[in-house]
Design a protein around this motif. Structure first.
Motif, PDB file in Angstrom:
ATOM      1  N   THR A  45      43.943  41.538  37.856  1.00  0.00           N
ATOM      2  CA  THR A  45      44.920  40.703  37.161  1.00  0.00           C
ATOM      3  C   THR A  45      44.399  40.091  35.867  1.00  0.00           C
ATOM      4  OG1 THR A  45      44.274  38.781  38.479  1.00  0.00           O
ATOM      5  CG2 THR A  45      46.128  40.111  39.295  1.00  0.00           C
ATOM      6  N   THR A  46      43.086  39.896  35.775  1.00  0.00           N
ATOM      7  CA  THR A  46      42.556  39.246  34.573  1.00  0.00           C
ATOM      8  C   THR A  46      41.670  40.150  33.735  1.00  0.00           C
ATOM      9  OG1 THR A  46      40.532  38.406  35.620  1.00  0.00           O
ATOM     10  CG2 THR A  46      42.513  37.045  35.810  1.00  0.00           C
ATOM     11  N   GLY A  47      41.135  41.194  34.349  1.00  0.00           N
ATOM     12  CA  GLY A  47      40.193  42.054  33.645  1.00  0.00           C
ATOM     13  C   GLY A  47      38.782  41.502  33.660  1.00  0.00           C
ATOM     14  N   VAL A  48      38.567  40.395  34.368  1.00  0.00           N
ATOM     15  CA  VAL A  48      37.242  39.771  34.458  1.00  0.00           C
ATOM     16  C   VAL A  48      36.668  40.118  35.825  1.00  0.00           C
ATOM     17  CG1 VAL A  48      35.940  37.605  34.421  1.00  0.00           C
ATOM     18  CG2 VAL A  48      37.937  37.898  32.937  1.00  0.00           C
ATOM     19  N   ALA A  49      35.629  40.935  35.845  1.00  0.00           N
ATOM     20  CA  ALA A  49      35.028  41.343  37.115  1.00  0.00           C
ATOM     21  C   ALA A  49      33.927  40.379  37.550  1.00  0.00           C
ATOM     22  CB  ALA A  49      34.464  42.750  36.998  1.00  0.00           C
ATOM     23  N   GLU A  50      33.276  39.745  36.601  1.00  0.00           N
ATOM     24  CA  GLU A  50      32.163  38.859  36.917  1.00  0.00           C
ATOM     25  C   GLU A  50      32.685  37.552  37.523  1.00  0.00           C
ATOM     26  OE1 GLU A  50      32.760  39.960  33.777  1.00  0.00           O
ATOM     27  OE2 GLU A  50      31.308  41.587  33.720  1.00  0.00           O
ATOM     28  N   PRO A  51      31.823  36.875  38.270  1.00  0.00           N
ATOM     29  CA  PRO A  51      32.211  35.528  38.720  1.00  0.00           C
ATOM     30  C   PRO A  51      32.467  34.642  37.499  1.00  0.00           C
ATOM     31  CG  PRO A  51      30.216  36.269  39.829  1.00  0.00           C
ATOM     32  CD  PRO A  51      30.516  37.273  38.777  1.00  0.00           C
ATOM     33  N   TRP A  52      33.259  33.623  37.660  1.00  0.00           N
ATOM     34  CA  TRP A  52      33.652  32.785  36.528  1.00  0.00           C
ATOM     35  C   TRP A  52      32.458  32.147  35.841  1.00  0.00           C
ATOM     36  CZ3 TRP A  52      37.911  33.903  34.434  1.00  0.00           C
ATOM     37  CH2 TRP A  52      38.975  34.354  35.190  1.00  0.00           C
ATOM     38  N   ARG A  53      31.393  31.848  36.584  1.00  0.00           N
ATOM     39  CA  ARG A  53      30.226  31.212  35.952  1.00  0.00           C
ATOM     40  C   ARG A  53      29.517  32.165  35.001  1.00  0.00           C
ATOM     41  NH1 ARG A  53      29.015  32.064  41.139  1.00  0.00           N
ATOM     42  NH2 ARG A  53      27.381  33.559  41.626  1.00  0.00           N
TER      43      ARG A  53
ATOM     44  N   VAL B 115      37.336  35.021  28.942  1.00  0.00           N
ATOM     45  CA  VAL B 115      38.289  34.024  29.433  1.00  0.00           C
ATOM     46  C   VAL B 115      39.462  33.896  28.461  1.00  0.00           C
ATOM     47  CG1 VAL B 115      38.593  31.591  30.039  1.00  0.00           C
ATOM     48  CG2 VAL B 115      36.511  32.792  30.723  1.00  0.00           C
ATOM     49  N   ALA B 116      39.162  33.863  27.158  1.00  0.00           N
ATOM     50  CA  ALA B 116      40.229  33.749  26.155  1.00  0.00           C
ATOM     51  C   ALA B 116      41.152  34.971  26.198  1.00  0.00           C
ATOM     52  CB  ALA B 116      39.625  33.576  24.770  1.00  0.00           C
ATOM     53  N   ALA B 117      40.572  36.161  26.373  1.00  0.00           N
ATOM     54  CA  ALA B 117      41.393  37.382  26.439  1.00  0.00           C
ATOM     55  C   ALA B 117      42.296  37.349  27.673  1.00  0.00           C
ATOM     56  CB  ALA B 117      40.490  38.615  26.459  1.00  0.00           C
ATOM     57  N   PHE B 118      41.755  36.914  28.789  1.00  0.00           N
ATOM     58  CA  PHE B 118      42.566  36.815  30.015  1.00  0.00           C
ATOM     59  C   PHE B 118      43.703  35.811  29.833  1.00  0.00           C
ATOM     60  CE2 PHE B 118      42.033  33.269  33.172  1.00  0.00           C
ATOM     61  CZ  PHE B 118      43.182  33.509  33.910  1.00  0.00           C
ATOM     62  N   LEU B 119      43.410  34.665  29.264  1.00  0.00           N
ATOM     63  CA  LEU B 119      44.452  33.651  29.088  1.00  0.00           C
ATOM     64  C   LEU B 119      45.539  34.137  28.124  1.00  0.00           C
ATOM     65  CD1 LEU B 119      42.219  30.455  28.941  1.00  0.00           C
ATOM     66  CD2 LEU B 119      43.783  31.118  30.781  1.00  0.00           C
ATOM     67  N   GLN B 120      45.116  34.796  27.055  1.00  0.00           N
ATOM     68  CA  GLN B 120      46.106  35.312  26.102  1.00  0.00           C
ATOM     69  C   GLN B 120      46.968  36.400  26.748  1.00  0.00           C
ATOM     70  OE1 GLN B 120      44.465  36.772  22.456  1.00  0.00           O
ATOM     71  NE2 GLN B 120      46.460  37.231  21.594  1.00  0.00           N
TER      72      GLN B 120
ATOM     73  N   ARG C  99      49.398  34.647  29.026  1.00  0.00           N
ATOM     74  CA  ARG C  99      50.395  33.887  28.260  1.00  0.00           C
ATOM     75  C   ARG C  99      51.449  34.815  27.661  1.00  0.00           C
ATOM     76  NH1 ARG C  99      48.148  31.706  23.017  1.00  0.00           N
ATOM     77  NH2 ARG C  99      48.675  33.819  22.490  1.00  0.00           N
ATOM     78  N   ASP C 100      51.004  35.972  27.134  1.00  0.00           N
ATOM     79  CA  ASP C 100      51.911  36.884  26.446  1.00  0.00           C
ATOM     80  C   ASP C 100      52.466  37.978  27.341  1.00  0.00           C
ATOM     81  OD1 ASP C 100      51.280  35.375  24.236  1.00  0.00           O
ATOM     82  OD2 ASP C 100      49.778  36.795  23.499  1.00  0.00           O
ATOM     83  N   SER C 101      52.162  37.943  28.616  1.00  0.00           N
ATOM     84  CA  SER C 101      52.571  39.004  29.531  1.00  0.00           C
ATOM     85  C   SER C 101      54.089  39.042  29.725  1.00  0.00           C
ATOM     86  CB  SER C 101      51.894  38.798  30.890  1.00  0.00           C
ATOM     87  OG  SER C 101      52.360  39.754  31.809  1.00  0.00           O
ATOM     88  N   ARG C 102      54.586  40.239  30.014  1.00  0.00           N
ATOM     89  CA  ARG C 102      56.004  40.387  30.357  1.00  0.00           C
ATOM     90  C   ARG C 102      56.249  40.094  31.832  1.00  0.00           C
ATOM     91  NH1 ARG C 102      57.863  45.794  27.116  1.00  0.00           N
ATOM     92  NH2 ARG C 102      57.254  45.036  25.079  1.00  0.00           N
ATOM     93  N   VAL C 103      55.184  39.920  32.578  1.00  0.00           N
ATOM     94  CA  VAL C 103      55.287  39.607  34.005  1.00  0.00           C
ATOM     95  C   VAL C 103      55.386  38.091  34.156  1.00  0.00           C
ATOM     96  CG1 VAL C 103      54.156  39.811  36.255  1.00  0.00           C
ATOM     97  CG2 VAL C 103      53.936  41.655  34.578  1.00  0.00           C
ATOM     98  N   GLY C 104      56.488  37.645  34.718  1.00  0.00           N
ATOM     99  CA  GLY C 104      56.738  36.213  34.838  1.00  0.00           C
ATOM    100  C   GLY C 104      55.692  35.476  35.655  1.00  0.00           C
TER     101      GLY C 104
ATOM    102  N   TYR D  12      49.583  31.148  33.906  1.00  0.00           N
ATOM    103  CA  TYR D  12      49.005  30.591  32.673  1.00  0.00           C
ATOM    104  C   TYR D  12      49.484  29.156  32.459  1.00  0.00           C
ATOM    105  CZ  TYR D  12      48.286  29.502  27.812  1.00  0.00           C
ATOM    106  OH  TYR D  12      47.940  28.863  26.662  1.00  0.00           O
ATOM    107  N   LEU D  13      50.773  28.933  32.627  1.00  0.00           N
ATOM    108  CA  LEU D  13      51.322  27.591  32.409  1.00  0.00           C
ATOM    109  C   LEU D  13      50.716  26.580  33.383  1.00  0.00           C
ATOM    110  CD1 LEU D  13      55.059  28.373  31.670  1.00  0.00           C
ATOM    111  CD2 LEU D  13      53.317  27.578  30.065  1.00  0.00           C
TER     112      LEU D  13
END
Length: 191
Positions: A121-129, A136-141, A144-149, A155-156
């Motif tokens: 869902t985010t494209g981030v495979a590593e643990p968040w730390r 993180v910025a790419a995942f949030l963007q 935010r801009d996804s067509r999936v509600g 994001y909100l």
């Protein structure tokens, strides 16, 4: 008494392999679904010093807050104290949610903690730390801009928790140009 003609079931090697593969997929899907729905969720203790957020949630917000509030946080070492204060405010905000909203927020957090679902869902495979601010910025963007509600809603939710934590403290008011509540009005309401 009737005689039944039974024919022995003929299972080829290929059929057995297909059955095994299909069973594995069903079990894996059930496990992931159960985890996300909270069936397998054990009550996890809150992180040290917090009342609601778990250790994994703290790691998530330690990655999210600097990206969401880019340019608003102080530089290290004062930034670390500010980040700890923000985590406490996020913890307080989640704690004050109603039970249904709290369950949904923790489902979102669980989705972001489980490695396969985080990667899908985010494209981030590593643990968040270990995630970089760029990841993180790419995942949030993307969310935010996804067509999936559901991604927009996720994001909100994350954005509101981060921004509420920051702008509910006096340090955040100055960045908004808000001088704070009027002293006389505050005193008259709280006396």
């Amino acid at each position: 008494m009737q005689d039944h003609d039974f024919e022995p079931a003929s299972l080829s090697r290929r059929s057995v392999l297909k059955l095994g593969l299909a069973s594995s997929v069903v079990l894996a899907a059930a496990g992931i679904g159960g985890t996300l729905s909270g069936c397998a969720r054990r009550e996890q203790a809150a992180a040290a010093g917090l009342r609601c957020l778990r250790d994994a949630d703290v790691e998530l917000f330690r990655a999210l807050l600097p990206v969401m509030l880019e340019g608003s946080l102080l530089a290290a070492p004062a930034g670390q104290a500010q980040l700890s204060g923000l985590l406490a405010r996020v913890d307080d905000a989640v704690l004050r949610l109603g039970a249904p909203a709290q369950r949904e927020v923790f489902k979102l957090f669980d989705l972001l903690h489980l490695r396969p679902t985080r990667w899908l869902t985010t494209g981030v495979a590593e643990p968040w730390r270990e995630a970089t601010p760029q990841q993180v910025a790419a995942f949030l963007q993307r969310w935010r801009d996804s067509r999936v509600g559901l991604f927009n809603a996720g994001y909100l939710a994350l954005n509101k928790l981060c921004c509420t934590a920051h702008y509910s403290q006096p340090e955040g008011w100055a960045q908004l140009g808000y001088p704070g509540p009027l002293a006389w009005a505050y005193q008259s309401l709280n006396s």
